[in-house]
Design a protein around this motif. Structure first.
Motif, PDB file in Angstrom:
ATOM      1  N   ILE A 193       1.123  -1.063  -0.203  1.00 62.38           N
ATOM      2  CA  ILE A 193       0.173   0.404  -0.280  1.00 62.38           C
ATOM      3  C   ILE A 193       0.959   1.160  -0.485  1.00 62.38           C
ATOM      4  N   GLU A 194       0.629   2.040  -0.886  1.00 57.16           N
ATOM      5  CA  GLU A 194       1.323   3.287  -1.233  1.00 57.16           C
ATOM      6  C   GLU A 194       0.965   4.088  -1.210  1.00 57.16           C
ATOM      7  N   GLY A 195       1.262   5.842   0.148  1.00 54.33           N
ATOM      8  CA  GLY A 195       0.772   6.971   0.287  1.00 54.33           C
ATOM      9  C   GLY A 195       1.700   7.622  -0.265  1.00 54.33           C
ATOM     10  N   VAL A 196       1.387   7.881  -1.776  1.00 58.03           N
ATOM     11  CA  VAL A 196       1.416   9.062  -2.526  1.00 58.03           C
ATOM     12  C   VAL A 196       1.584  10.415  -1.778  1.00 58.03           C
ATOM     13  N   SER A 197       2.504  11.080  -1.711  1.00 49.91           N
ATOM     14  CA  SER A 197       2.251  12.845  -1.288  1.00 49.91           C
ATOM     15  C   SER A 197       2.625  13.651  -2.258  1.00 49.91           C
ATOM     16  N   ASN A 198       2.122  15.039  -2.803  1.00 47.36           N
ATOM     17  CA  ASN A 198       3.036  15.606  -3.818  1.00 47.36           C
ATOM     18  C   ASN A 198       3.930  17.443  -2.832  1.00 47.36           C
ATOM     19  N   THR A 199       3.605  17.105  -1.130  1.00 50.40           N
ATOM     20  CA  THR A 199       4.106  17.758  -0.412  1.00 50.40           C
ATOM     21  C   THR A 199       5.177  17.711   0.464  1.00 50.40           C
ATOM     22  N   GLY A 200       4.900  15.963   0.116  1.00 47.86           N
ATOM     23  CA  GLY A 200       6.803  16.862   1.411  1.00 47.86           C
ATOM     24  C   GLY A 200       5.993  16.075   2.815  1.00 47.86           C
ATOM     25  N   GLU A 201       4.876  15.897   2.964  1.00 47.15           N
ATOM     26  CA  GLU A 201       4.403  15.749   4.108  1.00 47.15           C
ATOM     27  C   GLU A 201       4.410  13.702   3.993  1.00 47.15           C
ATOM     28  N   PHE A 202       5.173  13.499   4.025  1.00 51.08           N
ATOM     29  CA  PHE A 202       5.358  11.637   4.135  1.00 51.08           C
ATOM     30  C   PHE A 202       4.928  10.565   5.056  1.00 51.08           C
ATOM     31  N   ASP A 203       4.554  11.554   6.233  1.00 57.43           N
ATOM     32  CA  ASP A 203       4.836  10.512   7.275  1.00 57.43           C
ATOM     33  C   ASP A 203       3.147  11.285   7.405  1.00 57.43           C
ATOM     34  N   VAL A 204       1.991  12.327   7.208  1.00 54.78           N
ATOM     35  CA  VAL A 204       0.522  11.515   6.809  1.00 54.78           C
ATOM     36  C   VAL A 204       0.385  11.049   5.630  1.00 54.78           C
ATOM     37  N   ALA A 205       1.302  11.229   4.493  1.00 55.39           N
ATOM     38  CA  ALA A 205       0.572   9.625   3.476  1.00 55.39           C
ATOM     39  C   ALA A 205       0.734   8.070   4.013  1.00 55.39           C
ATOM     40  N   LEU A 206       1.753   7.649   5.072  1.00 57.76           N
ATOM     41  CA  LEU A 206       2.299   6.169   5.050  1.00 57.76           C
ATOM     42  C   LEU A 206       1.306   6.256   6.732  1.00 57.76           C
ATOM     43  N   ASN A 207       0.803   6.959   6.958  1.00 58.67           N
ATOM     44  CA  ASN A 207       0.116   7.177   8.031  1.00 58.67           C
ATOM     45  C   ASN A 207      -1.734   6.670   7.674  1.00 58.67           C
ATOM     46  N   GLN A 208      -1.657   7.646   5.991  1.00 58.05           N
ATOM     47  CA  GLN A 208      -2.513   6.883   5.530  1.00 58.05           C
ATOM     48  C   GLN A 208      -2.116   5.622   4.887  1.00 58.05           C
ATOM     49  N   ALA A 209      -1.320   4.979   4.475  1.00 55.01           N
ATOM     50  CA  ALA A 209      -1.293   3.935   4.054  1.00 55.01           C
ATOM     51  C   ALA A 209      -1.697   2.286   5.093  1.00 55.01           C
ATOM     52  N   THR A 210      -0.705   3.278   6.387  1.00 60.97           N
ATOM     53  CA  THR A 210      -0.729   2.373   7.374  1.00 60.97           C
ATOM     54  C   THR A 210      -2.234   1.752   7.885  1.00 60.97           C
ATOM     55  N   LEU A 211      -3.346   2.584   7.972  1.00 62.42           N
ATOM     56  CA  LEU A 211      -4.401   2.495   7.879  1.00 62.42           C
ATOM     57  C   LEU A 211      -5.101   1.696   7.716  1.00 62.42           C
ATOM     58  N   LEU A 212      -5.019   1.706   6.380  1.00 61.13           N
ATOM     59  CA  LEU A 212      -5.597   0.477   4.827  1.00 61.13           C
ATOM     60  C   LEU A 212      -5.315  -0.691   5.355  1.00 61.13           C
ATOM     61  N   ALA A 213      -3.866  -0.849   5.514  1.00 58.75           N
ATOM     62  CA  ALA A 213      -3.427  -1.667   6.114  1.00 58.75           C
ATOM     63  C   ALA A 213      -3.312  -2.856   6.999  1.00 58.75           C
ATOM     64  N   ASN A 214      -4.015  -1.742   8.678  1.00 64.67           N
ATOM     65  CA  ASN A 214      -3.503  -2.987   9.439  1.00 64.67           C
ATOM     66  C   ASN A 214      -5.376  -3.196   8.880  1.00 64.67           C
ATOM     67  N   LYS A 215      -7.101  -2.388   8.434  1.00 69.02           N
ATOM     68  CA  LYS A 215      -8.329  -2.322   7.725  1.00 69.02           C
ATOM     69  C   LYS A 215      -7.475  -3.573   7.023  1.00 69.02           C
ATOM     70  N   PHE A 216      -7.102  -3.895   6.244  1.00 70.12           N
ATOM     71  CA  PHE A 216      -7.489  -4.820   5.695  1.00 70.12           C
ATOM     72  C   PHE A 216      -7.010  -6.392   6.689  1.00 70.12           C
TER      73      PHE A 216
END
Length: 255
Positions: free
Chosen positions: A185-208
């Motif tokens: 699961i790839e969280g893609v960021s265009n603002t450099g806020e990779f922590d936010v993108a990673l949190n969203q990817a982790t949330l989906l992984a946990n849900k799966f």
């Protein structure tokens, strides 16, 4: 007296004639012996010549026989050398063929693995398109099937939106059909806020994992720079790491 004298005269003449006859016979016998001797000498000379010729011929035959023996010996040595070289060549050819067969088997294994991965990717792609519909954003990249979630689905993950759950349920159903596939699961960021993108990817992984019982060993949450885009992607691919290790061990064998 006269009779006696006549008798002596006749006896003397007889003895003289007998002596003369014996001498003549002796001379004839001598001549015969000389002729025999000459004949024997001639035969001896002829025999000596024949002996010399025979000896010369025998020596010539012996020399030819010796030469033939030597030639035959060299020929046998050449045959032995040729036979040995042929055996060595046959053994080398056998080893080469064996090596080629091993390499062919390795190449077939690699090709089958690639074909198998391509087949899995095609099957996943086909199932996802049938399940999510032709209008869903599904692509193939570097051998992996990539689902790009729309904004509504991304926002509905944390809010537990029904429509988002329905979409994720469809995706999870396909993922559970292919238990050997890796889910990144790839969280893609265009603002450099990779922590936010990673949190969203982790949330989906946990849900799966928790809601749809997808094994944690198959799940991975990552983030990447999207340049001018942002989003959340689900990358589904065969386990290339195990495939890589299989290939590496195969190549290392009998180098």
């Amino acid at each position: 007296m006269i009779k006696y004298s006549l008798f002596l005269l006749v006896l003397t003449l007889g003895l003289t004639n007998l002596h003369a006859q014996k001498k003549s016979d002796l001379l004839l016998e001598i001549q015969n012996l000389k002729a025999s001797r000459d004949s024997i000498n001639n035969l001896y000379v002829v025999s000596k010549k024949r002996e010399t010729v025979s000896k010369t011929e025998a020596e010539s035959y012996k020399a030819q026989a010796d030469e033939l023996l030597e030639t035959n010996g060299q020929l046998m040595q050449n045959i032995n050398n040729f036979t040995k070289a042929s055996i060595e060549k046959s053994e080398n050819i056998g080893k080469t063929l064996e090596s080629l067969q091993e390499k062919e088997a390795k190449l077939k294994f690699i090709n089958d693995k690639f074909s198998g991965h391509d087949s899995i990717a095609l099957a996943i792609l086909t199932d996802l398109k049938k399940t999510l519909g032709e209008n869903s954003t599904i692509n193939v990249s570097n051998g992996a099937v990539v689902i790009s979630l729309n904004e509504a689905t991304r926002n509905g993950i944390a809010a537990k939106d029904a429509a988002a759950d329905a979409q994720l349920t469809k995706i999870a159903t396909v993922l559970n059909k292919y238990l050997e596939a890796l889910v990144i699961i790839e969280g893609v960021s265009n603002t450099g806020e990779f922590d936010v993108a990673l949190n969203q990817a982790t949330l989906l992984a946990n849900k799966f994992q928790k809601q749809f019982t997808i094994s944690n060993s198959r799940l991975m949450a990552v983030t990447k720079d999207g340049g001018f885009t942002e989003g959340l992607n689900i990358r589904i691919s065969p386990k290339f790491d195990s495939f890589y290790f299989q290939i590496r061990e195969l190549v290392k064998e009998k180098k």
